[in-house]
Design a protein around this motif. Structure first.
Motif, PDB file in Angstrom:
ATOM      1  N   ASP A  92       0.757  -1.053   0.123  1.00 20.03           N
ATOM      2  CA  ASP A  92       0.043   0.096  -0.023  1.00 20.03           C
ATOM      3  C   ASP A  92       0.798   1.227   0.021  1.00 20.03           C
ATOM      4  O   ASP A  92       1.911   1.323   0.615  1.00 20.03           O
ATOM      5  CB  ASP A  92      -0.975  -0.073   1.059  1.00 20.03           C
ATOM      6  N   SER A 138      -4.094   3.505  -0.932  1.00 13.34           N
ATOM      7  CA  SER A 138      -4.443   2.497  -1.824  1.00 13.34           C
ATOM      8  C   SER A 138      -5.506   1.383  -1.136  1.00 13.34           C
ATOM      9  O   SER A 138      -5.901   0.304  -1.887  1.00 13.34           O
ATOM     10  CB  SER A 138      -3.098   1.311  -1.922  1.00 13.34           C
ATOM     11  N   GLU A 176      -8.618   2.204  -1.289  1.00 16.43           N
ATOM     12  CA  GLU A 176      -9.750   2.325  -2.220  1.00 16.43           C
ATOM     13  C   GLU A 176      -9.389   2.022  -3.650  1.00 16.43           C
ATOM     14  O   GLU A 176      -8.276   2.078  -4.116  1.00 16.43           O
ATOM     15  CB  GLU A 176     -10.654   3.619  -2.137  1.00 16.43           C
ATOM     16  N   LYS A 177     -10.232   1.239  -4.410  1.00 17.86           N
ATOM     17  CA  LYS A 177      -9.929   1.080  -5.700  1.00 17.86           C
ATOM     18  C   LYS A 177      -9.867   2.133  -6.718  1.00 17.86           C
ATOM     19  O   LYS A 177      -9.356   2.330  -7.669  1.00 17.86           O
ATOM     20  CB  LYS A 177     -10.879   0.116  -6.347  1.00 17.86           C
ATOM     21  N   THR A 178     -10.843   3.202  -6.301  1.00 18.35           N
ATOM     22  CA  THR A 178     -10.772   4.657  -7.070  1.00 18.35           C
ATOM     23  C   THR A 178     -10.299   5.680  -6.303  1.00 18.35           C
ATOM     24  O   THR A 178     -10.316   5.681  -5.262  1.00 18.35           O
ATOM     25  CB  THR A 178     -12.299   4.937  -7.912  1.00 18.35           C
ATOM     26  N   ARG A 179      -9.937   6.678  -7.045  1.00 18.83           N
ATOM     27  CA  ARG A 179      -9.494   8.068  -6.446  1.00 18.83           C
ATOM     28  C   ARG A 179      -9.965   8.976  -7.462  1.00 18.83           C
ATOM     29  O   ARG A 179     -10.090   9.059  -8.507  1.00 18.83           O
ATOM     30  CB  ARG A 179      -7.933   8.049  -6.356  1.00 18.83           C
ATOM     31  N   ASN A 191      -9.147   4.941 -11.633  1.00 18.70           N
ATOM     32  CA  ASN A 191      -8.582   3.794 -10.967  1.00 18.70           C
ATOM     33  C   ASN A 191      -7.366   4.297 -10.100  1.00 18.70           C
ATOM     34  O   ASN A 191      -6.507   5.286 -10.617  1.00 18.70           O
ATOM     35  CB  ASN A 191      -8.309   2.550 -11.758  1.00 18.70           C
ATOM     36  N   ALA A 192      -7.071   3.760  -8.786  1.00 17.95           N
ATOM     37  CA  ALA A 192      -6.028   4.220  -7.866  1.00 17.95           C
ATOM     38  C   ALA A 192      -4.742   4.238  -8.653  1.00 17.95           C
ATOM     39  O   ALA A 192      -3.853   5.215  -8.355  1.00 17.95           O
ATOM     40  CB  ALA A 192      -6.080   3.575  -6.456  1.00 17.95           C
ATOM     41  N   ALA A 193      -4.464   3.187  -9.701  1.00 21.95           N
ATOM     42  CA  ALA A 193      -3.057   3.021  -9.971  1.00 21.95           C
ATOM     43  C   ALA A 193      -2.911   4.072 -11.162  1.00 21.95           C
ATOM     44  O   ALA A 193      -1.845   4.329 -11.597  1.00 21.95           O
ATOM     45  CB  ALA A 193      -3.029   1.508 -10.701  1.00 21.95           C
ATOM     46  N   TYR A 215      -3.941   7.292 -10.789  1.00 18.53           N
ATOM     47  CA  TYR A 215      -3.996   8.567 -10.378  1.00 18.53           C
ATOM     48  C   TYR A 215      -2.930   9.574 -11.190  1.00 18.53           C
ATOM     49  O   TYR A 215      -3.298  10.556 -11.536  1.00 18.53           O
ATOM     50  CB  TYR A 215      -3.976   8.487  -8.800  1.00 18.53           C
TER      51      TYR A 215
END
Length: 272
Positions: A125, A170, A172-175, A233-235, A237
């Motif tokens: 994370d 990390s 949550e899946k979305t930001r 998606n968080a990845a 961002y």
């Protein structure tokens, strides 16, 4: 031999009573040993089920088993008539001395156990904790190891982490990407918003739900500030953050939408 038999006959009641106490003490020792093994086995299964580190599981199990056995031995000794108050006082004094000498380490250990049990973050994370940011590499008993975005290893004592706010990016899946862009008062506001909508719609990494927000956030001193709030998606961002800023600048330049910047006027006075 006759004297021994006479002694047994005269003290028969005392010997019988003491034998019963010894037997009860042995039963207490047996039950305490069984209880310590059963409780530690249940604890190990519960912690392993929660995917707690095996070193921590072994350490906690050993402490609990030792504590139960010490209590069992004291109870057994008191059962046979041995005064245990002095033993308890010595153990208490020793425990206090050790706790005072190792209070920092004990605080880190307790904090490490809390982190492992309650899982505010996991290995891998990206977090902001104790004033530092990085990807969690390892959660150890006394410290947590982070790797910063510029590939530096940061070792943080666990007590500092639990004693401050923890932001887990990390979890949550979305930001939501938060951007603010200012345009001049002379620029076409509607055109600027249309261009921003086109930029967001053209990027496949931006999610359709929740819908992105494009709205006027403030009428500032020298600019009209527009808020851009797409979800990704968080990845994605940071790639979306950087790419969107670049696309906004290029698109605004192409369509003569002016982004104001601070200016300084210098006045030169000529001496006569």
């Amino acid at each position: 031999m006759q004297q021994f038999l006479d002694f047994l006959q005269k003290n028969q009641q005392l010997i019988l009573s003491y034998s019963v106490k010894v037997l009860v003490a042995l039963v207490i020792l047996y039950l305490g040993r069984w209880l310590s093994k059963s409780l530690t086995h249940m604890l190990e299964k519960a912690l392993i089920h929660r995917k707690v580190d095996k070193a921590v599981v072994s350490f906690l199990s050993g402490i609990i088993q030792a504590a139960i056995m010490v209590a069992t031995i004291l109870i057994a000794l008191s059962q046979v008539g041995i005064q245990t108050a002095s033993f308890i006082a010595i153990l208490g004094a020793a425990g206090l001395a050790i706790a005072l000498a190792l209070q920092g380490s004990l605080s880190n250990f307790a904090s490490g156990v809390l982190i492992i049990l309650f899982r505010p973050f996991r290995a891998g994370d990206f977090v902001d904790a104790a004033g530092v940011s990085g990807v969690v590499e390892k959660i150890e008993i006394f410290q947590t190891v982070l790797k910063s975005p510029d590939n530096k290893r940061i070792i943080v004592p666990n007590s500092q982490i639990t004693g401050s706010a923890i932001t887990n990016y990390s979890a949550e899946k979305t930001r939501r990407v938060d951007l603010t862009v200012g345009i001049s008062y002379d620029s076409d506001l509607k055109k600027a918003k249309e261009l921003l909508e086109q930029i967001l719609k053209a990027d496949s990494r931006i999610l359709a739900e929740p819908a992105a927000v494009i709205a006027v956030g403030a009428l500032a001193d020298s600019s009209v500030n527009i808020l851009i709030r797409p979800w990704v998606n968080a990845a994605d961002y940071w790639p979306v953050y950087w790419d969107t800023l670049e696309k906004i600048k290029l698109s605004f330049d192409q369509h003569q939408i002016v982004i104001p910047f601070p200016q300084m006027d210098l006045h030169f006075k000529k001496e006569k």
